[in-house]
Enzyme design. Structure first.
Site, PDB file in Angstrom:
ATOM      1  N   SER A 116       0.777  -1.280  -0.008  1.00  0.00           N
ATOM      2  CA  SER A 116      -0.090  -0.109  -0.051  1.00  0.00           C
ATOM      3  C   SER A 116       0.903   1.269   0.064  1.00  0.00           C
ATOM      4  O   SER A 116       0.386   2.450  -0.270  1.00  0.00           O
ATOM      5  CB  SER A 116      -0.929   0.020   1.205  1.00  0.00           C
ATOM      6  N   VAL A 169       0.842  -3.694   3.966  1.00  0.00           N
ATOM      7  CA  VAL A 169       0.658  -5.055   4.668  1.00  0.00           C
ATOM      8  C   VAL A 169       2.061  -6.029   4.947  1.00  0.00           C
ATOM      9  O   VAL A 169       2.009  -6.828   5.483  1.00  0.00           O
ATOM     10  CB  VAL A 169      -0.647  -5.986   4.403  1.00  0.00           C
TER      11      VAL A 169
HETATM   12  N1  GLU Z   1      -1.912  -5.097  -2.553  1.00  0.00           N
HETATM   13  C1  GLU Z   1      -2.626  -5.081  -1.133  1.00  0.00           C
HETATM   14  C2  GLU Z   1      -4.045  -4.993  -1.531  1.00  0.00           C
HETATM   15  O1  GLU Z   1      -4.426  -4.451  -2.637  1.00  0.00           O
HETATM   16  C3  GLU Z   1      -2.128  -3.724  -0.447  1.00  0.00           C
HETATM   17  C4  GLU Z   1      -2.829  -3.919   0.818  1.00  0.00           C
HETATM   18  C5  GLU Z   1      -1.918  -2.881   1.927  1.00  0.00           C
HETATM   19  O2  GLU Z   1      -0.628  -2.747   2.015  1.00  0.00           O
HETATM   20  O3  GLU Z   1      -2.820  -2.183   2.400  1.00  0.00           O
HETATM   21  O4  GLU Z   1      -4.803  -5.729  -0.828  1.00  0.00           O
END
Ligand code: GLU
Length: 338
Positions: free
Chosen positions: A82, A278
């Site tokens: 994210s 995350v």
């Molecule tokens: N690629 C992850 C998603 O879209 C990113 C989530 C995050 O880091 O908050 O679920």
């Protein structure tokens, strides 16, 4: 410093970090103090992230003059996740400007999970902000480029300019997320149903998944953040990546939305615009001074790295980074002001 925005001279006042040795000592102290914290859990909703070593812990402070203070696993790479949203947002702001991006993506916190579908429904199909998935997918759709491949190239090049070197795609993370991102695909379709995405939403989600899979280190995050802290100029390469106004806009959005549902608490405790992801990274930006990049995979319930948050709180206090800090004038200053 005077900067000129829309023909109006503005005064900008940000302060300085303490001297080199003091910053070096405090970064080491923060690492040592929190390296034994074991609270939290590694993210597992993207299957490959579950395999991360929970003990990894890296910190790096990048000063706006290019000075780097790093300790622990600061050069271990991980998928940016994210945190990419912050930098893609800056690139899109650079192209479209303040008003249009405000209208199309919004800047208010949802108070709901980052991948909430309800947040889109409750707001009539209008994404609330660029740091939740709906707003981030809408932002990625706005990237310049005639094809998804060109947009991806622009994102990769842009984020690489923030980091000061070419960033690589983590193929394994990309494949793992692409195989399981049904929810993000649903958000893409929902935005399409509201007329918010003009192009193929599944292609946009694919580009978004790629941007989340770019590999960075805590050191890279610190340099990327320091670029936002220094009016858009990368402290290592000297290249201007975005304008100072774009940095101001991006930092304001990060302050209100960068740390998931805990953005208010983070601001209350730490007082810095920041973004987390995350996979366990955090970037926290001290305007005019520099930025902190942290990496440790164990997350709290909101999705923020536990060790990263503790180290950031420690360094915000000891380095004097809190942008809301207020203290009484010294007796000498009171005397001068008489
Ligand atoms: N690629 C992850 C998603 O879209 C990113 C989530 C995050 O880091 O908050 O679920």
């Amino acid at each position: 410093m005077d900067i000129d925005v829309d023909g109006v001279a503005q005064q900008v006042s940000t302060g300085r970090l303490p001297g080199w040795d003091r910053v070096e000592a405090l970064v080491r102290e923060a690492h040592q103090t929190y390296s034994s914290a074991t609270a939290g859990a590694v993210a597992d909703y993207i299957p490959v992230l579950a395999a991360a070593d929970p003990e990894l812990f890296g910190l790096c402070v990048a000063e706006v003059d290019g000075g780097l203070h790093q300790v622990g696993d600061a050069e271990v790479t991980f998928s940016i996740q994210s945190i990419s949203k912050a930098f893609v947002y800056a690139l899109v702001c650079e192209t479209f400007g303040h008003e249009e991006v405000l209208e199309r993506v919004g800047v208010n916190n949802t108070g709901l999970a980052f991948n909430s579908v309800m947040a889109v429904e409750l707001n009539g199909g209008h994404p609330r902000n660029p740091m939740v998935n709906a707003g981030a997918i809408a932002t990625t759709a706005m990237m310049p480029g005639a094809t998804p491949a060109e947009q991806w190239q622009q994102i990769r090049d842009g984020l690489s300019r923030f980091a000061g070197h070419p960033l690589e795609l983590d193929e394994e993370v990309y494949r793992s997320e692409a195989a399981t991102n049904l929810r993000n695909r649903a958000i893409g379709r929902l935005l399409q149903s509201y007329g918010r995405i003009a192009v193929d939403p599944l292609e946009v989600v694919d580009t978004y998944t790629r941007q989340c899979s770019l590999r960075v280190s805590a050191r890279d995050l610190a340099v990327m953040g320091a670029t936002l802290a220094d009016g858009g100029v990368n402290p290592l390469t000297g290249e201007r990546v975005v304008s100072a106004q774009v940095c101001t806009d991006t930092l304001a959005v990060l302050a209100s939305t960068g740390m998931y549902e805990n953005s208010g608490e983070w601001l209350f405790e730490i007082g810095l615009p920041a973004k987390s992801g995350v996979s366990g990274g955090i970037v926290a930006i001290a305007p005019g001074k520099g930025a902190l990049g942290t990496f440790s995979p164990r997350l709290d319930a909101a999705g923020n790295s536990v060790r990263g948050q503790r180290a950031a709180a420690h360094l915000s206090r000891t380095l004097g980074l809190n942008v809301f800090a207020s203290t009484a004038r010294s007796p000498e200053r009171q005397e001068q002001d008489r």
